[in-house]
Design a protein around this motif. Structure first.
Motif, PDB file in Angstrom:
ATOM      1  N   THR A  91       0.855  -1.188   0.000  1.00 16.56           N
ATOM      2  CA  THR A  91       0.000   0.000   0.000  1.00 16.56           C
ATOM      3  C   THR A  91       0.888   1.233   0.000  1.00 16.56           C
ATOM      4  N   TYR A  92       0.607   2.132  -0.936  1.00 15.83           N
ATOM      5  CA  TYR A  92       1.375   3.365  -1.060  1.00 15.83           C
ATOM      6  C   TYR A  92       0.793   4.445  -0.145  1.00 15.83           C
ATOM      7  N   VAL A  93       1.695   5.157   0.566  1.00 18.72           N
ATOM      8  CA  VAL A  93       1.316   6.299   1.399  1.00 18.72           C
ATOM      9  C   VAL A  93       2.147   7.502   0.939  1.00 18.72           C
ATOM     10  N   HIS A  94       1.454   8.565   0.568  1.00 16.55           N
ATOM     11  CA  HIS A  94       2.113   9.795   0.119  1.00 16.55           C
ATOM     12  C   HIS A  94       2.339  10.714   1.326  1.00 16.55           C
ATOM     13  N   PRO A  95       3.427  11.496   1.327  1.00 16.16           N
ATOM     14  CA  PRO A  95       3.684  12.409   2.449  1.00 16.16           C
ATOM     15  C   PRO A  95       2.540  13.384   2.740  1.00 16.16           C
ATOM     16  N   SER A  96       1.752  13.752   1.727  1.00 22.73           N
ATOM     17  CA  SER A  96       0.638  14.681   1.958  1.00 22.73           C
ATOM     18  C   SER A  96      -0.460  14.059   2.824  1.00 22.73           C
ATOM     19  N   GLU A  97      -0.437  12.740   2.998  1.00 25.99           N
ATOM     20  CA  GLU A  97      -1.436  12.062   3.819  1.00 25.99           C
ATOM     21  C   GLU A  97      -1.037  12.033   5.288  1.00 25.99           C
ATOM     22  N   VAL A  98       0.208  12.395   5.577  1.00 25.48           N
ATOM     23  CA  VAL A  98       0.760  12.311   6.929  1.00 25.48           C
ATOM     24  C   VAL A  98       0.847  13.714   7.515  1.00 25.48           C
ATOM     25  N   GLU A  99       0.193  13.941   8.646  1.00 22.28           N
ATOM     26  CA  GLU A  99       0.191  15.265   9.265  1.00 22.28           C
ATOM     27  C   GLU A  99       1.571  15.673   9.766  1.00 22.28           C
ATOM     28  N   ASP A 100       2.280  14.747  10.370  1.00 22.54           N
ATOM     29  CA  ASP A 100       3.595  15.030  10.941  1.00 22.54           C
ATOM     30  C   ASP A 100       4.673  14.516   9.994  1.00 22.54           C
ATOM     31  N   PRO A 101       5.443  15.415   9.365  1.00 22.17           N
ATOM     32  CA  PRO A 101       6.484  14.968   8.442  1.00 22.17           C
ATOM     33  C   PRO A 101       7.569  14.125   9.123  1.00 22.17           C
ATOM     34  N   GLU A 102       7.609  14.182  10.452  1.00 23.75           N
ATOM     35  CA  GLU A 102       8.592  13.396  11.215  1.00 23.75           C
ATOM     36  C   GLU A 102       7.942  12.145  11.843  1.00 23.75           C
ATOM     37  N   ALA A 103       6.773  11.762  11.349  1.00 25.67           N
ATOM     38  CA  ALA A 103       6.053  10.610  11.922  1.00 25.67           C
ATOM     39  C   ALA A 103       6.927   9.367  11.876  1.00 25.67           C
ATOM     40  N   GLN A 104       6.809   8.572  12.923  1.00 26.85           N
ATOM     41  CA  GLN A 104       7.569   7.338  12.999  1.00 26.85           C
ATOM     42  C   GLN A 104       6.984   6.302  12.040  1.00 26.85           C
ATOM     43  N   ASP A 105       7.824   5.349  11.657  1.00 26.78           N
ATOM     44  CA  ASP A 105       7.414   4.320  10.701  1.00 26.78           C
ATOM     45  C   ASP A 105       6.156   3.581  11.123  1.00 26.78           C
ATOM     46  N   TYR A 106       6.011   3.301  12.414  1.00 23.69           N
ATOM     47  CA  TYR A 106       4.843   2.532  12.832  1.00 23.69           C
ATOM     48  C   TYR A 106       3.547   3.332  12.644  1.00 23.69           C
ATOM     49  N   VAL A 107       3.608   4.666  12.777  1.00 22.36           N
ATOM     50  CA  VAL A 107       2.422   5.507  12.568  1.00 22.36           C
ATOM     51  C   VAL A 107       2.034   5.479  11.089  1.00 22.36           C
ATOM     52  N   ILE A 108       3.024   5.634  10.227  1.00 22.97           N
ATOM     53  CA  ILE A 108       2.782   5.567   8.783  1.00 22.97           C
ATOM     54  C   ILE A 108       2.278   4.180   8.410  1.00 22.97           C
ATOM     55  N   GLY A 109       2.873   3.160   9.000  1.00 21.47           N
ATOM     56  CA  GLY A 109       2.467   1.776   8.725  1.00 21.47           C
ATOM     57  C   GLY A 109       1.035   1.492   9.136  1.00 21.47           C
ATOM     58  N   LEU A 110       0.641   1.985  10.295  1.00 26.98           N
ATOM     59  CA  LEU A 110      -0.748   1.797  10.730  1.00 26.98           C
ATOM     60  C   LEU A 110      -1.716   2.489   9.780  1.00 26.98           C
ATOM     61  N   PHE A 111      -1.349   3.677   9.316  1.00 27.73           N
ATOM     62  CA  PHE A 111      -2.190   4.389   8.364  1.00 27.73           C
ATOM     63  C   PHE A 111      -2.314   3.595   7.065  1.00 27.73           C
ATOM     64  N   GLY A 112      -1.180   3.112   6.565  1.00 26.21           N
ATOM     65  CA  GLY A 112      -1.196   2.311   5.341  1.00 26.21           C
ATOM     66  C   GLY A 112      -1.979   1.019   5.504  1.00 26.21           C
ATOM     67  N   ARG A 113      -1.847   0.405   6.671  1.00 22.88           N
ATOM     68  CA  ARG A 113      -2.612  -0.822   6.932  1.00 22.88           C
ATOM     69  C   ARG A 113      -4.110  -0.524   6.909  1.00 22.88           C
ATOM     70  N   ASN A 114      -4.507   0.620   7.427  1.00 25.16           N
ATOM     71  CA  ASN A 114      -5.928   1.011   7.382  1.00 25.16           C
ATOM     72  C   ASN A 114      -6.402   1.246   5.947  1.00 25.16           C
ATOM     73  N   LYS A 115      -5.526   1.811   5.118  1.00 23.31           N
ATOM     74  CA  LYS A 115      -5.875   1.990   3.705  1.00 23.31           C
ATOM     75  C   LYS A 115      -6.060   0.633   3.023  1.00 23.31           C
ATOM     76  N   ARG A 116      -5.165  -0.319   3.338  1.00 14.80           N
ATOM     77  CA  ARG A 116      -5.303  -1.671   2.785  1.00 14.80           C
ATOM     78  C   ARG A 116      -6.607  -2.311   3.235  1.00 14.80           C
ATOM     79  N   ASP A 117      -6.958  -2.113   4.497  1.00 13.12           N
ATOM     80  CA  ASP A 117      -8.213  -2.666   5.008  1.00 13.12           C
ATOM     81  C   ASP A 117      -9.402  -2.096   4.247  1.00 13.12           C
ATOM     82  N   GLU A 118      -9.365  -0.799   3.975  1.00  7.57           N
ATOM     83  CA  GLU A 118     -10.447  -0.169   3.211  1.00  7.57           C
ATOM     84  C   GLU A 118     -10.537  -0.764   1.809  1.00  7.57           C
TER      85      GLU A 118
END
Length: 131
Positions: A91-118
């Motif tokens: 699942t691709y996650v673009h930086p514009s989808e992430v509020e914090d540009p310094e977000a940790q990998d697990y935060v980005i990963g959880l977001f991407g996992r939610n996109k995959r679930d959708e």
């Protein structure tokens, strides 16, 4: 996390750059999940196989292998891909989808996992790449 403001065309271009060019056959779903197809059986279509894999491996079941993920930072385009349950599914996650540009990998990963679930719950193919 923010809503995805990428156009369909921009999403396709980022995913093209995220995939190893060795892989020619792949299918992209509405929320950024893509499936690389390597071994197509005679009589199968890329779309049908991708839909089957999405229905099997797309939905997230916390506490099972479907809840696991790995965040990979891309170097040929902006963003990340989230690998998880299901061979060849990312699942691709673009930086514009992430509020914090310094977000940790697990935060980005959880977001991407939610996109995959959708995508798994409501699969909609938006692009098919064929060799």
């Amino acid at each position: 996390m923010k809503n995805n403001n990428l156009t369909k065309e921009a999403l396709i271009e980022h995913v093209k750059l995220a995939i190893n060019p060795h892989f020619k056959d792949w299918v992209l779903f509405k929320n950024g999940t893509y499936i690389i197809i390597e071994n197509l059986e005679k009589g199968e279509t890329i779309e049908a196989l991708a839909m089957q894999k999405m229905k099997e491996f797309g939905p997230v079941h916390v506490g099972s292998p479907a809840g696991d993920f790995n965040t990979i930072t891309l170097n040929k385009t902006e963003g990340w891909v989230i690998a998880g349950h299901g061979y060849g599914m990312y699942t691709y996650v673009h930086p514009s989808e992430v509020e914090d540009p310094e977000a940790q990998d697990y935060v980005i990963g959880l977001f991407g996992r939610n996109k995959r679930d959708e995508d798994g719950q409501h699969p909609e193919i938006i692009y098919v790449n064929r060799a």
